[in-house]
Design a protein around this motif. Structure first.
Motif, PDB file in Angstrom:
ATOM      1  N   MET A  96     -19.842  61.857 -14.859  1.00  0.00           N
ATOM      2  CA  MET A  96     -18.773  61.052 -15.462  1.00  0.00           C
ATOM      3  C   MET A  96     -17.717  60.635 -14.454  1.00  0.00           C
ATOM      4  O   MET A  96     -16.679  60.117 -14.835  1.00  0.00           O
ATOM      5  CB  MET A  96     -18.152  61.744 -16.683  1.00  0.00           C
ATOM      6  CG  MET A  96     -17.591  63.105 -16.483  1.00  0.00           C
ATOM      7  SD  MET A  96     -16.736  63.703 -18.016  1.00  0.00           S
ATOM      8  CE  MET A  96     -18.101  64.082 -19.125  1.00  0.00           C
ATOM      9  N   SER A 114     -20.397  56.245 -12.019  1.00  0.00           N
ATOM     10  CA  SER A 114     -21.282  56.652 -13.111  1.00  0.00           C
ATOM     11  C   SER A 114     -20.886  55.916 -14.384  1.00  0.00           C
ATOM     12  O   SER A 114     -19.796  55.364 -14.492  1.00  0.00           O
ATOM     13  CB  SER A 114     -21.171  58.156 -13.359  1.00  0.00           C
ATOM     14  OG  SER A 114     -19.983  58.452 -14.088  1.00  0.00           O
ATOM     15  N   HIS A 115     -21.821  55.880 -15.309  1.00  0.00           N
ATOM     16  CA  HIS A 115     -21.437  55.566 -16.673  1.00  0.00           C
ATOM     17  C   HIS A 115     -22.399  56.301 -17.602  1.00  0.00           C
ATOM     18  O   HIS A 115     -23.379  56.897 -17.158  1.00  0.00           O
ATOM     19  CB  HIS A 115     -21.408  54.059 -16.938  1.00  0.00           C
ATOM     20  CG  HIS A 115     -22.739  53.391 -16.918  1.00  0.00           C
ATOM     21  ND1 HIS A 115     -23.268  52.835 -15.775  1.00  0.00           N
ATOM     22  CD2 HIS A 115     -23.657  53.194 -17.885  1.00  0.00           C
ATOM     23  CE1 HIS A 115     -24.456  52.329 -16.057  1.00  0.00           C
ATOM     24  NE2 HIS A 115     -24.717  52.529 -17.333  1.00  0.00           N
ATOM     25  N   LEU A 116     -22.079  56.256 -18.885  1.00  0.00           N
ATOM     26  CA  LEU A 116     -22.900  56.913 -19.896  1.00  0.00           C
ATOM     27  C   LEU A 116     -23.735  55.826 -20.557  1.00  0.00           C
ATOM     28  O   LEU A 116     -23.185  54.956 -21.242  1.00  0.00           O
ATOM     29  CB  LEU A 116     -21.960  57.559 -20.909  1.00  0.00           C
ATOM     30  CG  LEU A 116     -22.575  58.385 -22.030  1.00  0.00           C
ATOM     31  CD1 LEU A 116     -23.168  59.678 -21.481  1.00  0.00           C
ATOM     32  CD2 LEU A 116     -21.521  58.689 -23.092  1.00  0.00           C
ATOM     33  N   MET A 121     -25.492  55.234 -23.196  1.00  0.00           N
ATOM     34  CA  MET A 121     -25.814  55.449 -24.606  1.00  0.00           C
ATOM     35  C   MET A 121     -24.596  54.951 -25.369  1.00  0.00           C
ATOM     36  O   MET A 121     -23.511  54.857 -24.797  1.00  0.00           O
ATOM     37  CB  MET A 121     -26.085  56.931 -24.899  1.00  0.00           C
ATOM     38  CG  MET A 121     -24.871  57.842 -24.715  1.00  0.00           C
ATOM     39  SD  MET A 121     -25.207  59.616 -24.947  1.00  0.00           S
ATOM     40  CE  MET A 121     -25.486  59.689 -26.714  1.00  0.00           C
ATOM     41  N   PRO A 122     -24.776  54.626 -26.634  1.00  0.00           N
ATOM     42  CA  PRO A 122     -23.590  54.186 -27.373  1.00  0.00           C
ATOM     43  C   PRO A 122     -22.535  55.292 -27.399  1.00  0.00           C
ATOM     44  O   PRO A 122     -22.861  56.476 -27.597  1.00  0.00           O
ATOM     45  CB  PRO A 122     -24.141  53.897 -28.771  1.00  0.00           C
ATOM     46  CG  PRO A 122     -25.591  53.615 -28.574  1.00  0.00           C
ATOM     47  CD  PRO A 122     -26.003  54.521 -27.435  1.00  0.00           C
ATOM     48  N   LEU A 123     -21.295  54.892 -27.223  1.00  0.00           N
ATOM     49  CA  LEU A 123     -20.206  55.870 -27.242  1.00  0.00           C
ATOM     50  C   LEU A 123     -20.150  56.580 -28.597  1.00  0.00           C
ATOM     51  O   LEU A 123     -19.877  57.788 -28.667  1.00  0.00           O
ATOM     52  CB  LEU A 123     -18.887  55.161 -26.939  1.00  0.00           C
ATOM     53  CG  LEU A 123     -17.686  56.010 -26.551  1.00  0.00           C
ATOM     54  CD1 LEU A 123     -17.996  56.907 -25.358  1.00  0.00           C
ATOM     55  CD2 LEU A 123     -16.485  55.115 -26.248  1.00  0.00           C
ATOM     56  N   MET A 140     -19.099  50.135 -29.465  1.00  0.00           N
ATOM     57  CA  MET A 140     -19.632  51.496 -29.280  1.00  0.00           C
ATOM     58  C   MET A 140     -20.797  51.792 -30.206  1.00  0.00           C
ATOM     59  O   MET A 140     -21.233  52.930 -30.294  1.00  0.00           O
ATOM     60  CB  MET A 140     -18.529  52.554 -29.374  1.00  0.00           C
ATOM     61  CG  MET A 140     -17.703  52.574 -30.619  1.00  0.00           C
ATOM     62  SD  MET A 140     -16.556  54.037 -30.631  1.00  0.00           S
ATOM     63  CE  MET A 140     -15.314  53.556 -29.434  1.00  0.00           C
ATOM     64  N   SER A 149     -24.975  49.194 -27.385  1.00  0.00           N
ATOM     65  CA  SER A 149     -23.815  49.064 -26.501  1.00  0.00           C
ATOM     66  C   SER A 149     -23.734  50.285 -25.591  1.00  0.00           C
ATOM     67  O   SER A 149     -24.356  51.305 -25.833  1.00  0.00           O
ATOM     68  CB  SER A 149     -22.527  48.985 -27.330  1.00  0.00           C
ATOM     69  OG  SER A 149     -22.154  50.277 -27.789  1.00  0.00           O
ATOM     70  N   MET A 173     -18.014  52.092 -17.607  1.00  0.00           N
ATOM     71  CA  MET A 173     -16.946  52.630 -16.773  1.00  0.00           C
ATOM     72  C   MET A 173     -17.176  54.130 -16.773  1.00  0.00           C
ATOM     73  O   MET A 173     -17.852  54.656 -17.666  1.00  0.00           O
ATOM     74  CB  MET A 173     -15.563  52.290 -17.348  1.00  0.00           C
ATOM     75  CG  MET A 173     -15.270  52.927 -18.690  1.00  0.00           C
ATOM     76  SD  MET A 173     -13.680  52.431 -19.432  1.00  0.00           S
ATOM     77  CE  MET A 173     -12.517  53.276 -18.350  1.00  0.00           C
TER      78      MET A 173
END
Lengths: 384, 384
Positions: A118, A122-124, A126-128, B118, B122, B126
């Protein structure tokens, strides 16, 4: 599916697990293409579709577990990963989250810590909202930072990785050598971009995720704009920069050429860029810091503001076009042998114009090796 | 930088602001390439580099504000966006977060609600640690879901967008028509992939982000594996599927061919795929749901499990290779005119093999239009 033997991946997992133990992490959860592939070897262009999330869990001991959409099962079964849990995606109600939560609950103790990349770069993927649902489903586990373990591991390349990057650089070397075939006054720059990508493919690129470039009189204004239909004109400085993929690894370097005779200012700028790159190369060895490399190049490039815009004089390279670290004055961390870097100084020219040069190298204990074939100081002049 | 007039972007912003007012949102925060470009027109391949985050804020009224790394300023100044706030990235201490927080604080009232995409398909481009830092810096604002506003807007294409997708489809049409030039028994599949990408470029693709395909006797096992060096053999069914980019918009469709004479089973499967696609097309018009389209195709494809793996029979298409919606039985939402879709039925063949066909269409009030030139029922046979 990558060309590496299972031992390559086992070594990566072993190193991750050693670092995880030191950091008190019970699992890593990986969601992006390069992190997922780094531990699994799962290589596909299907990540271009944003529809489906993909998850890889690296437990504190034992092999990674893939939690993936069913469409990926056949390909995943060709990798060294044997524990593959899949769901039929897309699922509007539960798109893999409960399967992932159950897998993490299997693989970590209550109260356990699960690390995710994180930090910067980096990013994640997957949907937040899915991440929040995962947190809610795992209230007795902690989802937190991975202590930059994955970034640190990926920064230092193994010999098979270095060979793969060298092969990608070789493809670009050969494509750049053929630039005179496609450059002519009056040729629109967007057609040059297409022709250059075709050259990269014909020389062995699997695909060409990145081409940037520019053509303008006496230098260019930026290095990230797409090509327009403007025809090449006598006096233009043409820059082409490619990040092509060969066997899952990138090269990333550029070449500058002059349409017709180059001006004295352009000739001098190009020679200074080559000299700055050589100074970076001379300073490069295990233990050097990004700051050291920056200053070695900046002493010669002394670019009067070009670096202010670009923000850095190079970066890491591997499964991604750009990786950790950035060659900036603020990063004084010593870099280990095996770090693959681009050296990318820029210089300012009159009228707000810049020129940028880039080569690819690997740090060794006693120096560095070129991965791209370094360009000479004289800017090539096309169609004199 | 996209070819659209500023009015196209103003209309998008107006629609977003109307929906935001209804949803009680004071701003949208956008971080991914397609969402950022949708409102700004900022088109660059530089997103391939994961180093730098890019932010666009759509306020409740007024024009969007770009919060971006300085390296992007010159290109951003060529778009219709005039409020551009930049920082020198990468910055190890504060990589744009305080500038973004200050901008959001400027543009929203205390207690205001800021929406982010989200939901499904999506992600947040960041670092997650940056998102948490942003939350901490904006404790008197709420960062929450965007009520799927951006996804909903992007699903329905304007006429300039439809024209752009049609142009991308035309490039692929012409490249597919030239497949006989590059297919021959004994040719390795990975070379076919390279040659096909070069065909796409020579026919006008700006770049080729996605090629998938397969070649195997009597059908293939999956549709996401990279090409190997296996030579094409008599009796292989070859499938090539491309998502190429032209002026920032994708096409996404495929073609199947037989090396030498096709078996009866393959001929029948291909004809059934074309019939299923035609049935989907016949059902397609404003008000149809993804479920309707799925069932129209599944009645003919009756695929005995192939859809179980693929998970869907097509999807949206536009700035991304795949967009909302998915053509699945679970989605019964009526689709408006202007929705661009792929119709992508699959059928099962003996031995766990499948075949997949795909075309691109746009929904109109009274029916649908083809964007790709639909293939006929007879599978082309190469080198008889």
């Amino acid at each position: 599916m990558s060309g590496f033997a299972p031992d390559e991946f086992r070594t990566r997992v072993d190193r991750a697990q050693t670092a995880m133990a030191a950091a008190g992490l019970d699992a890593l959860l990986l969601t992006t293409e390069p992190d997922f592939r780094y531990f699994s070897g799962f290589l596909t262009r299907f990540w271009e579709s944003p529809t489906r999330p993909w998850f890889l869990v690296v437990p504190a001991s034992g092999d990674p577990v893939a939690v993936i959409p069913a469409i990926g099962r056949a390909l995943m079964e060709t990798t060294w990963i044997t524990d593959i849990r899949s769901w039929r995606a897309p699922d509007l109600v539960d798109d893999g989250i409960s399967l992932l939560a159950a897998t993490l609950a299997d693989l970590t103790p209550p109260g356990g810590a699960i690390g995710l990349p994180m930090g910067m770069e980096s990013h994640l993927r997957m949907p937040l909202s899915g991440f929040f649902a995962l947190q809610a489903a795992l209230q007795d586990r902690h989802l937190g930072p991975d202590a930059d373990i994955v970034r640190g591991l990926r920064m230092v390349k193994s010999e098979p990785e270095i060979a793969a990057i060298r092969a990608a650089c070789g493809v670009a070397d050969r494509a750049f050598a053929r630039l005179p075939e496609i450059l002519a006054q009056g040729q629109p720059l967007d057609q040059v971009f297409r022709d250059f990508q075709a050259l990269c493919l014909s020389e062995g690129a699997d695909w060409v995720p990145y081409v940037a470039g520019a053509a303008a009189q006496g230098g260019y204004l930026d290095v990230i704009s797409p090509a327009t239909g403007t025809p090449l004109a006598r006096g233009d400085v043409v820059m082409l920069d490619t990040g092509l993929i060969r066997a899952g690894y990138f090269c990333d370097f550029d070449r500058n050429l002059s349409m017709g005779p180059a001006s004295t200012a352009v000739k001098e700028a190009h020679a200074r860029l080559i000299e700055a790159t050589a100074a970076g190369f001379a300073a490069a060895r295990a233990g050097v810091s990004p700051a050291d490399l920056f200053h070695a190049m900046a002493r010669i490039a002394s670019d009067g503001g070009a670096a202010e815009e670009a923000g850095r004089f190079g970066h890491g390279l591997g499964q991604q076009l750009t990786e950790w670290p950035s060659i900036i004055p603020a990063d004084t961390t010593p870099l280990p042998a095996g770090t693959v870097l681009t050296l990318e100084p820029s210089v300012a020219l009159p009228g707000g114009r810049i020129m940028v040069h880039e080569e690819n190298i690997v740090l060794r204990e006693d120096g560095a090796e070129w991965l791209s074939t370094p360009a000479g100081p004289a800017i090539p002049e096309i169609g004199l």
